[in-house]
Design a protein around this motif. Sequence first.
Motif, mmCIF file in Angstrom:
data_model
loop_
_atom_site.group_PDB
_atom_site.id
_atom_site.type_symbol
_atom_site.label_atom_id
_atom_site.label_comp_id
_atom_site.label_asym_id
_atom_site.label_seq_id
_atom_site.Cartn_x
_atom_site.Cartn_y
_atom_site.Cartn_z
ATOM 1 N N PHE A 24 86.269 34.796 135.666
ATOM 2 C CA PHE A 24 87.686 35.075 135.475
ATOM 3 C C PHE A 24 88.295 33.869 134.776
ATOM 4 O O PHE A 24 88.218 32.753 135.282
ATOM 5 C CB PHE A 24 88.362 35.325 136.831
ATOM 6 N N VAL A 25 88.889 34.103 133.615
ATOM 7 C CA VAL A 25 89.392 32.986 132.812
ATOM 8 C C VAL A 25 90.858 32.674 133.052
ATOM 9 O O VAL A 25 91.338 31.632 132.630
ATOM 10 C CB VAL A 25 89.149 33.219 131.309
ATOM 11 N N GLY A 26 91.555 33.581 133.717
ATOM 12 C CA GLY A 26 92.967 33.310 133.923
ATOM 13 C C GLY A 26 93.630 34.286 134.871
ATOM 14 O O GLY A 26 92.980 35.119 135.519
ATOM 15 N N VAL A 27 94.936 34.174 134.914
ATOM 16 C CA VAL A 27 95.760 34.923 135.857
ATOM 17 C C VAL A 27 95.658 36.430 135.636
ATOM 18 O O VAL A 27 95.522 37.193 136.588
ATOM 19 C CB VAL A 27 97.230 34.454 135.740
ATOM 20 N N HIS A 28 95.703 36.874 134.395
ATOM 21 C CA HIS A 28 95.664 38.308 134.113
ATOM 22 C C HIS A 28 94.348 38.916 134.597
ATOM 23 O O HIS A 28 94.346 39.970 135.231
ATOM 24 C CB HIS A 28 95.862 38.564 132.622
#
Length: 103
Positions: A24-28
């Motif tokens: 998972f690379v980020g918030v989204h």
Amino acid sequence: MQINDVSWTRPVTVRLQCGLERSFVGVHDALDFLENEWPLRHGERYDRAVKTCRGAMNDAIPLIISREAFVAACLEADMAAVIAPGKAITQPHLRPVRPVHHW
């Protein structure tokens, strides 16, 4: 509501309950997983992760807080969070220390 696709400084890799790993690379990415694929729909850390990810998307909560909350929710759901270690700092100008022998 303005949605910002913001990335964390380091992705979080999670070992899913089936044994596969997913990054998972980020918030989204994290919020989409929490809302649509999460194995448990309850839990204090799950609720906190959803709230902090939503807040981070609206610039109301720092990214690091959302990342930490997501990791905590993964652990609560018995999914190991495999976080890549940071780069090792090398200092080539320093010589290795030799052990001292006391005879």
